[in-house]
Scaffold this active site. Structure first.
Site, PDB file in Angstrom:
ATOM      1  N   THR A 179       0.831  -1.203   0.000  1.00 26.30           N
ATOM      2  CA  THR A 179       0.000   0.000   0.000  1.00 26.30           C
ATOM      3  C   THR A 179       0.861   1.246   0.000  1.00 26.30           C
ATOM      4  OG1 THR A 179      -1.621  -1.244   1.307  1.00 26.30           O
ATOM      5  CG2 THR A 179      -1.954   1.124   1.105  1.00 26.30           C
ATOM      6  N   ASP A 180       1.932   1.249   0.757  1.00 29.09           N
ATOM      7  CA  ASP A 180       2.865   2.373   0.746  1.00 29.09           C
ATOM      8  C   ASP A 180       3.479   2.561  -0.635  1.00 29.09           C
ATOM      9  OD1 ASP A 180       2.632   3.324   3.330  1.00 29.09           O
ATOM     10  OD2 ASP A 180       4.256   2.104   4.124  1.00 29.09           O
ATOM     11  N   VAL A 181       3.914   1.468  -1.241  1.00 31.05           N
ATOM     12  CA  VAL A 181       4.536   1.560  -2.562  1.00 31.05           C
ATOM     13  C   VAL A 181       3.544   2.099  -3.589  1.00 31.05           C
ATOM     14  CG1 VAL A 181       5.523   0.216  -4.451  1.00 31.05           C
ATOM     15  CG2 VAL A 181       6.250  -0.234  -2.101  1.00 31.05           C
ATOM     16  N   GLY A 184       3.011   5.747  -3.105  1.00 33.37           N
ATOM     17  CA  GLY A 184       4.128   6.495  -3.658  1.00 33.37           C
ATOM     18  C   GLY A 184       4.014   6.661  -5.164  1.00 33.37           C
TER      19      GLY A 184
END
Length: 407
Positions: A179-181, A184
């Site tokens: 989810t972070d990737v 980003g």
């Protein structure tokens, strides 16, 4: 040639992964990235180890491998912006920047005069991107959000893991902070769109990105399966909800992956498996039929798949044009001739006196390819240079800021 974004300066106030992933991508495409970090400790992920980068003497540095994955092509500048002098420095940098990227809690930077409204007042062309767990609005806006939490709340873990009733069943997170990737990647896309808009309008704008929004949007066909039918998808292990066969199968010495995307490929699979009749059977002839008779086909093919080695299956299926492959460890990934041919592993000289191995940017561009100008920086490595070159401070002014603990 200069990178596509070599005319862009990004002031990066973010830390951990989503924000740094976005700014690293912008940096790879040529942008100048000034990473603001807390004096003494810096980005949280510098301490997220072991493992840590080792220096020329084989001793651990202060930088974890986690930090290295998302912070190349950046200048590290330490600033304590809880102090008025630090706030002034960040404002001066924002005045000369095209983009500000931050992932503090909602309203967290307003108390320092570093929120969008404050900085846009001194730089109307500024693109200001805020990344939070839940966005700037809504009942959860004030909550902190981390990838694992969002994978659960956003539905990803409801469709990831072994099927209910099987051994080891239950919700499972993805093996990386996906989810972070993804956030980003969405952030970098939004920033570049805002920069293009600014070329026409001359105006900057505010970008509000939430991990939860990104997670829901990234469920793709699974989201639409639910919205179309009203039935929530269930965990299916490595199987695909809409395609059969599209999963792992046991072999004589391990396992392999089949990714059969159409009925023509299935007919070829049936021939290689020694059962050309499968392509003529009503319950297997079409993908729709195979999905409806999933269990019967999986049982039938498993009885055959275990009779050959993974290597033998892959050789035969690839020769027939059936998509398939092994399940590699990371050691096998980086030993793979295709991965090597694409120069996926790169090295850059690090300030610790060693070459650090990194993963290349996957973008391939003919005129303005990604650049690898510098390894992830040590904490505060570029503080004095940026204060002098970008803000024009002399040695005496910089030393005074150091003495006060501002930088």
């Amino acid at each position: 040639m200069a990178g596509a974004l070599s005319h862009i300066r990004v002031l990066d106030l973010s830390r951990v992964l989503a924000g740094p992933w976005a700014s690293q991508l912008l940096g790879d495409l040529g942008a100048e990235i000034i990473k603001i970090e807390r004096p003494g400790s810096g980005d949280d992920t510098r301490a997220w180890g072991p493992p840590f980068l080792q220096d020329a003497e084989g001793q651990d540095t202060r930088d974890a491998a986690y930090f290295l994955c998302a912070n190349r092509n950046k200048q590290s500048v330490t600033v304590d912006f809880t102090k008025p002098e630090g706030q002034a420095l960040v404002r001066d940098l924002a005045r000369q920047s095209d983009v500000v990227l931050e992932n503090f809690k909602v309203g967290g930077l307003a108390q320092y005069g570093l929120d969008y409204e404050s900085l846009a007042a001194i730089n109307p062309r500024l693109i200001y991107c805020s990344i939070t767990g839940f966005g700037q609005t809504g009942p959860y806006a004030e909550r902190a959000g981390y990838d694992f939490l969002i994978q659960g709340m956003g539905g990803l873990m409801s469709i990831t893991g072994r099927r209910d009733g099987e051994a080891g069943a239950g919700p499972q997170k993805v093996g990386v902070a996906l989810t972070d990737v993804m956030t980003g990647l969405y952030a970098s896309n939004a920033i570049m769109a805002a920069l293009l808009h600014r070329e026409k309008s001359g105006q900057g704008q505010y970008i509000d990105l939430a991990l939860l929004d990104v997670q829901v949007a990234s469920l793709a066909n699974q989201t639409m399966n639910y919205l179309t039918t009203g039935r929530a998808p269930q965990r299916m292990g490595n199987a695909h909800p809409n395609i059969v066969p599209y999963q792992d199968f046991p072999t004589q010495d391990g396992a392999m992956i089949l990714a059969v995307g159409n009925d023509s490929q299935f007919a070829k699979l049936a021939i290689v498996a020694g059962h050309p009749d499968w392509a003529l059977m009503p319950e297997f002839a079409t993908n729709r039929a195979r999905v409806e008779h999933r269990a019967a086909f999986v049982e039938a093919f498993t009885a055959v798949s275990v009779t050959r080695t993974t290597k033998d299956w892959i050789a035969a299926l690839e020769a027939a044009g059936v998509p398939c492959g092994p399940i590699n460890t990371l050691a096998q990934v980086f030993a793979d001739p295709q991965v090597q041919a694409r120069d996926t592993r790169i090295t850059l000289p690090h300030a610790a006196g060693v070459d650090v191995a990194l993963v290349a940017n996957p973008i391939r561009m003919s005129a303005t390819p990604p650049e690898y100008r510098s390894a992830p920086p040590t904490l505060g490595q570029h503080t004095k240079a940026v204060l002098a070159d970008t803000l024009g401070l002399d040695d005496a002014a910089i030393e005074l800021l150091v003495a006060k603990g501002v930088v």
